[in-house]
Scaffold this motif. Structure first.
Motif, PDB file in Angstrom:
ATOM      1  N   PHE A 153      10.805  47.403   7.165  1.00 24.55           N
ATOM      2  CA  PHE A 153      11.549  48.617   7.472  1.00 24.55           C
ATOM      3  C   PHE A 153      11.781  49.424   6.197  1.00 24.55           C
ATOM      4  CE2 PHE A 153      12.715  45.796  10.984  1.00 24.55           C
ATOM      5  CZ  PHE A 153      12.511  46.619  12.085  1.00 24.55           C
ATOM      6  N   ASN A 154      12.193  50.694   6.388  1.00 24.51           N
ATOM      7  CA  ASN A 154      12.421  51.581   5.246  1.00 24.51           C
ATOM      8  C   ASN A 154      13.528  51.087   4.332  1.00 24.51           C
ATOM      9  OD1 ASN A 154      10.432  53.341   6.138  1.00 24.51           O
ATOM     10  ND2 ASN A 154      11.875  54.623   7.294  1.00 24.51           N
ATOM     11  N   ASN A 155      14.451  50.290   4.871  1.00 20.92           N
ATOM     12  CA  ASN A 155      15.536  49.766   4.040  1.00 20.92           C
ATOM     13  C   ASN A 155      15.135  48.498   3.286  1.00 20.92           C
ATOM     14  OD1 ASN A 155      15.439  47.938   6.104  1.00 20.92           O
ATOM     15  ND2 ASN A 155      17.505  48.361   6.895  1.00 20.92           N
ATOM     16  N   GLY A 156      13.848  48.109   3.387  1.00 26.09           N
ATOM     17  CA  GLY A 156      13.361  46.932   2.689  1.00 26.09           C
ATOM     18  C   GLY A 156      13.462  45.651   3.489  1.00 26.09           C
ATOM     19  N   HIS A 157      14.103  45.668   4.626  1.00 23.92           N
ATOM     20  CA  HIS A 157      14.222  44.467   5.458  1.00 23.92           C
ATOM     21  C   HIS A 157      12.920  44.193   6.203  1.00 23.92           C
ATOM     22  CE1 HIS A 157      18.889  45.056   5.737  1.00 23.92           C
ATOM     23  NE2 HIS A 157      18.472  44.724   4.520  1.00 23.92           N
ATOM     24  N   CYS A 158      12.617  42.928   6.368  1.00 18.73           N
ATOM     25  CA  CYS A 158      11.499  42.531   7.211  1.00 18.73           C
ATOM     26  C   CYS A 158      11.993  42.494   8.662  1.00 18.73           C
ATOM     27  CB  CYS A 158      10.978  41.147   6.837  1.00 18.73           C
ATOM     28  SG  CYS A 158      10.418  41.035   5.114  1.00 18.73           S
ATOM     29  N   GLY A 159      11.071  42.619   9.570  1.00 19.56           N
ATOM     30  CA  GLY A 159      11.560  42.538  10.938  1.00 19.56           C
ATOM     31  C   GLY A 159      10.536  42.818  12.013  1.00 19.56           C
ATOM     32  N   ILE A 160      11.100  43.012  13.227  1.00 21.02           N
ATOM     33  CA  ILE A 160      10.303  43.147  14.444  1.00 21.02           C
ATOM     34  C   ILE A 160      10.777  44.397  15.174  1.00 21.02           C
ATOM     35  CG2 ILE A 160       9.600  41.992  16.583  1.00 21.02           C
ATOM     36  CD1 ILE A 160      10.864  39.398  15.203  1.00 21.02           C
ATOM     37  N   GLU A 161       9.822  45.184  15.657  1.00 20.15           N
ATOM     38  CA  GLU A 161      10.137  46.390  16.431  1.00 20.15           C
ATOM     39  C   GLU A 161       9.433  46.293  17.785  1.00 20.15           C
ATOM     40  OE1 GLU A 161      10.163  50.779  14.959  1.00 20.15           O
ATOM     41  OE2 GLU A 161       8.186  50.433  15.887  1.00 20.15           O
ATOM     42  N   GLY A 162      10.222  46.350  18.862  1.00 19.50           N
ATOM     43  CA  GLY A 162       9.665  46.313  20.218  1.00 19.50           C
ATOM     44  C   GLY A 162       9.915  47.621  20.938  1.00 19.50           C
ATOM     45  N   THR A 163       8.929  48.065  21.713  1.00 19.90           N
ATOM     46  CA  THR A 163       9.048  49.293  22.504  1.00 19.90           C
ATOM     47  C   THR A 163       9.257  48.913  23.962  1.00 19.90           C
ATOM     48  OG1 THR A 163       7.525  50.435  20.997  1.00 19.90           O
ATOM     49  CG2 THR A 163       7.956  51.475  23.130  1.00 19.90           C
ATOM     50  N   LEU A 164      10.374  49.331  24.526  1.00 22.50           N
ATOM     51  CA  LEU A 164      10.702  48.972  25.903  1.00 22.50           C
ATOM     52  C   LEU A 164       9.779  49.691  26.893  1.00 22.50           C
ATOM     53  CD1 LEU A 164      14.611  49.169  25.747  1.00 22.50           C
ATOM     54  CD2 LEU A 164      13.191  47.113  25.730  1.00 22.50           C
ATOM     55  N   ALA A 165       9.317  48.940  27.886  1.00 20.57           N
ATOM     56  CA  ALA A 165       8.481  49.498  28.955  1.00 20.57           C
ATOM     57  C   ALA A 165       9.273  49.446  30.259  1.00 20.57           C
ATOM     58  CB  ALA A 165       7.184  48.706  29.081  1.00 20.57           C
ATOM     59  N   MET A 166       9.955  50.543  30.589  1.00 19.32           N
ATOM     60  CA  MET A 166      10.759  50.645  31.808  1.00 19.32           C
ATOM     61  C   MET A 166      10.356  51.933  32.529  1.00 19.32           C
ATOM     62  SD  MET A 166      12.783  47.981  31.413  1.00 19.32           S
ATOM     63  CE  MET A 166      13.198  46.867  30.054  1.00 19.32           C
ATOM     64  N   PRO A 167       9.190  51.957  33.174  1.00 17.91           N
ATOM     65  CA  PRO A 167       8.697  53.195  33.804  1.00 17.91           C
ATOM     66  C   PRO A 167       9.703  53.808  34.750  1.00 17.91           C
ATOM     67  CG  PRO A 167       7.021  51.468  33.877  1.00 17.91           C
ATOM     68  CD  PRO A 167       8.279  50.818  33.397  1.00 17.91           C
ATOM     69  N   GLY A 168       9.891  55.127  34.613  1.00 18.41           N
ATOM     70  CA  GLY A 168      10.798  55.851  35.489  1.00 18.41           C
ATOM     71  C   GLY A 168      12.259  55.734  35.111  1.00 18.41           C
ATOM     72  N   LYS A 169      12.597  54.970  34.071  1.00 17.13           N
ATOM     73  CA  LYS A 169      13.984  54.789  33.663  1.00 17.13           C
ATOM     74  C   LYS A 169      14.264  55.570  32.381  1.00 17.13           C
ATOM     75  CE  LYS A 169      14.472  51.944  37.074  1.00 17.13           C
ATOM     76  NZ  LYS A 169      15.188  52.361  38.291  1.00 17.13           N
ATOM     77  N   SER A 170      15.543  55.868  32.175  1.00 17.27           N
ATOM     78  CA  SER A 170      15.921  56.678  31.014  1.00 17.27           C
ATOM     79  C   SER A 170      15.639  55.971  29.694  1.00 17.27           C
ATOM     80  CB  SER A 170      17.413  57.039  31.099  1.00 17.27           C
ATOM     81  OG  SER A 170      18.208  55.865  31.118  1.00 17.27           O
ATOM     82  N   ILE A 171      15.568  54.641  29.687  1.00 18.88           N
ATOM     83  CA  ILE A 171      15.375  53.907  28.441  1.00 18.88           C
ATOM     84  C   ILE A 171      13.906  53.564  28.190  1.00 18.88           C
ATOM     85  CG2 ILE A 171      17.689  52.950  28.540  1.00 18.88           C
ATOM     86  CD1 ILE A 171      16.486  50.330  29.496  1.00 18.88           C
ATOM     87  N   ASP A 172      13.020  54.055  29.042  1.00 14.04           N
ATOM     88  CA  ASP A 172      11.596  53.782  28.837  1.00 14.04           C
ATOM     89  C   ASP A 172      11.149  54.365  27.498  1.00 14.04           C
ATOM     90  OD1 ASP A 172       8.965  52.908  29.586  1.00 14.04           O
ATOM     91  OD2 ASP A 172       8.465  54.999  30.033  1.00 14.04           O
ATOM     92  N   GLY A 173      10.512  53.535  26.648  1.00 10.13           N
ATOM     93  CA  GLY A 173      10.052  53.982  25.333  1.00 10.13           C
ATOM     94  C   GLY A 173      11.066  53.801  24.221  1.00 10.13           C
ATOM     95  N   ASP A 174      12.308  53.389  24.559  1.00 11.25           N
ATOM     96  CA  ASP A 174      13.305  53.149  23.510  1.00 11.25           C
ATOM     97  C   ASP A 174      12.884  51.950  22.657  1.00 11.25           C
ATOM     98  OD1 ASP A 174      14.753  55.210  24.504  1.00 11.25           O
ATOM     99  OD2 ASP A 174      16.476  54.020  25.150  1.00 11.25           O
ATOM    100  N   LEU A 175      13.290  51.983  21.381  1.00 14.57           N
ATOM    101  CA  LEU A 175      12.913  50.924  20.439  1.00 14.57           C
ATOM    102  C   LEU A 175      14.034  49.899  20.307  1.00 14.57           C
ATOM    103  CD1 LEU A 175      11.265  53.090  17.615  1.00 14.57           C
ATOM    104  CD2 LEU A 175      10.146  51.864  19.497  1.00 14.57           C
ATOM    105  N   LEU A 176      13.620  48.653  20.125  1.00 16.09           N
ATOM    106  CA  LEU A 176      14.538  47.537  19.915  1.00 16.09           C
ATOM    107  C   LEU A 176      14.157  46.887  18.591  1.00 16.09           C
ATOM    108  CD1 LEU A 176      16.811  45.960  21.417  1.00 16.09           C
ATOM    109  CD2 LEU A 176      15.025  44.463  22.327  1.00 16.09           C
ATOM    110  N   TRP A 177      15.141  46.689  17.672  1.00 13.09           N
ATOM    111  CA  TRP A 177      14.842  46.197  16.330  1.00 13.09           C
ATOM    112  C   TRP A 177      15.557  44.878  16.039  1.00 13.09           C
ATOM    113  CZ3 TRP A 177      16.767  51.542  16.065  1.00 13.09           C
ATOM    114  CH2 TRP A 177      15.727  52.489  16.075  1.00 13.09           C
ATOM    115  N   LEU A 178      14.827  43.969  15.378  1.00 14.53           N
ATOM    116  CA  LEU A 178      15.391  42.751  14.802  1.00 14.53           C
ATOM    117  C   LEU A 178      15.054  42.779  13.314  1.00 14.53           C
ATOM    118  CD1 LEU A 178      14.381  40.077  17.496  1.00 14.53           C
ATOM    119  CD2 LEU A 178      16.633  41.101  17.148  1.00 14.53           C
ATOM    120  N   GLU A 179      16.090  42.865  12.456  1.00 12.95           N
ATOM    121  CA  GLU A 179      15.873  43.016  11.007  1.00 12.95           C
ATOM    122  C   GLU A 179      16.343  41.759  10.264  1.00 12.95           C
ATOM    123  OE1 GLU A 179      17.156  46.777   9.285  1.00 12.95           O
ATOM    124  OE2 GLU A 179      17.539  47.524  11.322  1.00 12.95           O
TER     125      GLU A 179
END
Length: 245
Positions: free
Chosen positions: A194-220
């Motif tokens: 990540f830009n802050n220097g932390h290592c981590g995981i970024e997941g993109t939510l797949a919720m078709p038709g929902k408001s949160i579809d495409g939102d990112l989830l981070w574990l740093e």
């Protein structure tokens, strides 16, 4: 078959089926002069005038013109109490038809209609409250499944960072491909720095038709403190508690 009423004393009796009216006549509880009525008759009638309709077989009651006059008929009862009637056709024509009470089916229909008028608005209000809450619950459950699918990668990222002294990247072996998590509700998963220097995981939510579809989830992962942090773009009501900002 029609339901009948008959006069008895100063009261009207009924409704009762034609068979029961015939049985009353046969048992001498009513006579041919007893006034009767059914729905459809314009006024009360002596029983003798509807014997054909009832299928009632009685001896001939009309005497020849030369015969002696019939004996006097006893005074009939009073119907209704406040308006005495006479045996003549003119008096019987003035008797009002008996009032029928509501049947059981009619009462059930009325009660059912009132219940619907009360219940429909209540159900509509409950649905307006419950459906959004249920939708939020299902989305929250799906995001939780997606976050749980990323947790096994944390140990790999942490181990790699400690051994190599850097964050893993897309080209490093041993890590899953970006599209390997579609069954967990994630359209893509990326591992890196990540830009802050932390290592981590970024997941993109797949919720078709929902408001949160495409939102990112981070574990740093902070290598200095050895701690992991979870966060995401979605509203906190959809994120696991550990990921609330």
């Amino acid at each position: 078959m029609s339901e009948w009423f008959h006069a008895q004393g100063n009261r009207q009796q009924g409704p009762l089926p034609a068979e029961q009216l015939i049985e009353l006549f046969r048992s001498n509880e009513i006579t041919l002069d007893t006034l009767v009525w059914r729905d459809g008759l314009p006024q009360w009638q002596p029983l003798r005038s509807v014997v054909d309709e009832l299928g009632l077989i009685v001896p001939a009651v009309d005497a020849p013109a030369s015969a002696a006059p019939p004996p006097a008929v006893p005074q009939p009862p009073i119907l209704p109490p406040e308006a005495p009637y006479r045996a003549s056709a003119a008096a019987s024509a003035t008797l009002p038809p008996p009032k029928k009470g509501l049947s059981g089916c009619a009462l059930t229909a009325i009660i059912g209609g009132v219940a619907l008028l009360v219940l429909v608005p209540i159900l509509a209000i409950l649905a307006a409250i419950a459906l959004p809450a249920y939708n939020d619950y299902t989305l929250r459950a799906k995001v939780a499944v997606a976050a749980d699918a990323l947790h096994p990668l944390q140990a790999q990222v942490e181990h790699f960072a400690e051994e190599q002294g850097r964050c893993p990247g897309a080209n490093d072996a041993g890590f899953p491909a970006p599209g390997d998590f579609t069954q967990a509700g994630l359209s893509a998963v990326h591992i890196g720095r990540f830009n802050n220097g932390h290592c981590g995981i970024e997941g993109t939510l797949a919720m078709p038709g929902k408001s949160i579809d495409g939102d990112l989830l981070w574990l740093e992962y902070d290598r200095d403190s050895g701690r992991w942090e979870c966060s995401g773009e979605s509203d906190n009501k959809y994120l696991p508690k550990a990921c609330h900002g």
